[in-house]
Scaffold this motif. Structure first.
Motif, short mmCIF file in Angstrom:
data_model
loop_
_atom_site.label_atom_id
_atom_site.label_comp_id
_atom_site.label_asym_id
_atom_site.label_seq_id
_atom_site.Cartn_x
_atom_site.Cartn_y
_atom_site.Cartn_z
N VAL A 110 0.85 -1.19 0.00
CA VAL A 110 0.00 0.00 0.00
C VAL A 110 0.88 1.24 0.00
N ALA A 111 1.90 1.23 0.86
CA ALA A 111 2.82 2.36 0.94
C ALA A 111 4.07 1.91 1.69
N SER A 112 5.17 2.60 1.43
CA SER A 112 6.40 2.36 2.19
C SER A 112 7.19 3.64 2.21
N GLY A 113 7.88 3.87 3.33
CA GLY A 113 8.68 5.07 3.43
C GLY A 113 8.82 5.54 4.86
N PRO A 114 9.25 6.78 5.07
CA PRO A 114 9.40 7.32 6.42
C PRO A 114 8.11 7.19 7.23
N LYS A 115 8.27 6.87 8.49
CA LYS A 115 7.14 6.54 9.36
C LYS A 115 6.06 7.62 9.37
N THR A 116 6.45 8.87 9.51
CA THR A 116 5.45 9.94 9.63
C THR A 116 4.71 10.18 8.32
N GLU A 117 5.31 9.78 7.19
CA GLU A 117 4.65 9.95 5.89
C GLU A 117 3.69 8.81 5.59
N VAL A 118 3.99 7.63 6.11
CA VAL A 118 3.19 6.44 5.80
C VAL A 118 2.05 6.23 6.78
N LEU A 119 2.26 6.58 8.04
CA LEU A 119 1.22 6.35 9.06
C LEU A 119 0.24 7.53 9.06
N THR A 120 -0.65 7.51 8.07
CA THR A 120 -1.69 8.53 7.96
C THR A 120 -3.06 7.86 8.06
N ASP A 121 -4.08 8.66 8.36
CA ASP A 121 -5.44 8.12 8.45
C ASP A 121 -5.82 7.40 7.16
N GLU A 122 -5.52 8.03 6.03
CA GLU A 122 -5.95 7.48 4.74
C GLU A 122 -5.26 6.15 4.42
N LEU A 123 -3.95 6.12 4.57
CA LEU A 123 -3.22 4.90 4.21
C LEU A 123 -3.51 3.76 5.18
N LEU A 124 -3.66 4.06 6.47
CA LEU A 124 -3.98 3.01 7.43
C LEU A 124 -5.41 2.52 7.26
N SER A 125 -6.33 3.40 6.92
CA SER A 125 -7.72 2.99 6.66
C SER A 125 -7.77 2.05 5.46
N GLU A 126 -6.98 2.34 4.43
CA GLU A 126 -6.92 1.45 3.27
C GLU A 126 -6.31 0.10 3.65
N THR A 127 -5.25 0.14 4.45
CA THR A 127 -4.57 -1.10 4.85
C THR A 127 -5.45 -1.99 5.69
N TYR A 128 -6.14 -1.40 6.66
CA TYR A 128 -6.96 -2.16 7.61
C TYR A 128 -8.41 -2.34 7.15
N GLN A 129 -8.77 -1.66 6.06
CA GLN A 129 -10.10 -1.81 5.45
C GLN A 129 -11.23 -1.39 6.38
N VAL A 130 -10.93 -0.52 7.33
CA VAL A 130 -11.92 0.13 8.19
C VAL A 130 -11.43 1.56 8.41
N PRO A 131 -12.35 2.51 8.64
CA PRO A 131 -11.91 3.89 8.86
C PRO A 131 -11.25 4.07 10.22
N VAL A 132 -10.01 4.53 10.21
CA VAL A 132 -9.26 4.71 11.46
C VAL A 132 -8.63 6.10 11.46
N THR A 133 -8.23 6.52 12.64
CA THR A 133 -7.50 7.78 12.79
C THR A 133 -6.29 7.53 13.67
N ILE A 134 -5.26 8.33 13.48
CA ILE A 134 -4.00 8.13 14.19
C ILE A 134 -3.66 9.39 14.97
N GLU A 135 -3.13 9.19 16.17
CA GLU A 135 -2.62 10.27 17.00
C GLU A 135 -1.21 9.91 17.46
N TRP A 136 -0.42 10.93 17.74
CA TRP A 136 0.96 10.71 18.17
C TRP A 136 1.16 11.21 19.59
N HIS A 137 1.81 10.37 20.40
CA HIS A 137 2.17 10.74 21.77
C HIS A 137 3.58 10.25 22.03
N ALA A 138 4.44 11.15 22.48
CA ALA A 138 5.83 10.80 22.79
C ALA A 138 6.49 10.06 21.63
#
Length: 260
Positions: free
Chosen positions: A224-252
């Motif tokens: 689906v995608a490959s590359g630097p972590k902050t560029e690949v771990l997005t709502d859109e790309l993870l939703s496509e990967t997991y086939q459900v709508p998801v959102t991502i947040e960053w802590h530490a």
């Protein structure tokens, strides 16, 4: 010096007329630490088996640590690749009644058991790893008497015994409680300080600690995608990967996933 730690070009993998991997092209460059995410059946295990030299693709080119499949002697190459998985504990009865030091030393030979001569330097390195992974309190104990968290730390120490250049971690925190998981993830810093290149596979993206620099997303045998972590771990790309709508947040500097 390796041009790339791992280089796969347009690989396909088919078993029993079932195409498991399709058109996979992926490079791991020196200094990069990779996470790999995807649903069950996405092809993660097969791709791991290929880069750890236990499977050969149906077509395409693979090069690991500067050695090209088809011309390299894979059993020797395997000694430079560490492997840690929760399932490793089930591979051999050897683990259960052996001391942690002998289990760690067996990693030098990439074997379930020790069939070669142990030299003084082996015991010195094993002792160093026991200290590095805070296992002094269980030194001399049999593997079966350890907690799950201690067992995983022994396995990562075993994987580092042979000074590997590539360390593959296949869902290593599966079955661990929160404390044991965080202790294991803390141990990854030791691995990266030993100049090891990681490939970390998990279903839980919060395990992608700051040391992980890049991510590969797989879906149905394709990237689906490959590359630097902050560029690949997005709502859109993870939703496509997991086939459900998801959102991502960053802590530490760690990502956390939730449903939309």
């Amino acid at each position: 010096m390796y041009v790339a730690i791992v280089k796969v070009e347009d690989i396909q993998f088919t078993r029993d007329d079932n195409q498991i991997l399709q058109d996979i092209t992926w490079d791991i460059e020196k200094g990069q630490q990779w996470g790999m995410l995807g649903l069950n059946g996405s092809g993660k295990t097969t791709l791991l088996s290929i880069i750890s030299t236990y499977e050969i693709p149906s077509s395409g080119e693979v090069e690991v640590l500067g050695k090209r499949f088809g011309s390299a002697y894979l059993p020797e190459l395997r000694k430079k690749i560490g492997f840690v998985s929760s399932s490793l504990e089930k591979f051999s009865d050897y683990f259960w009644n052996e001391s942690i030091e002998r289990i760690i030393i067996s990693g030098k030979f990439a074997s379930f058991g020790i069939y070669d001569e142990i030299i003084a330097e082996d015991w010195i390195r094993a002792d160093y790893l026991v200290k590095e992974f805070r296992l002094e309190d269980v030194k001399g104990k049999k593997f079966r008497l350890l907690s799950e968290g201690e067992k995983r730390r022994v396995l990562i120490a075993r994987a580092l015994m042979g000074n590997p250049d590539l360390l593959i971690l296949d869902e290593p925190c599966s079955g661990l409680d929160i404390l044991a998981r965080e202790q294991f993830l803390e141990a990854l810093k030791i691995a990266t300080e030993n100049n090891v290149h990681l490939v970390y596979v998990t279903h839980h993206i919060e395990e992608l600690v700051p040391e992980i620099t890049h991510v590969l997303l797989l879906k149905e045998g394709k990237i689906v995608a490959s590359g630097p972590k902050t560029e690949v771990l997005t709502d859109e790309l993870l939703s496509e990967t997991y086939q459900v709508p998801v959102t991502i947040e960053w802590h530490a500097e760690r990502p956390y996933l939730s449903m939309k």
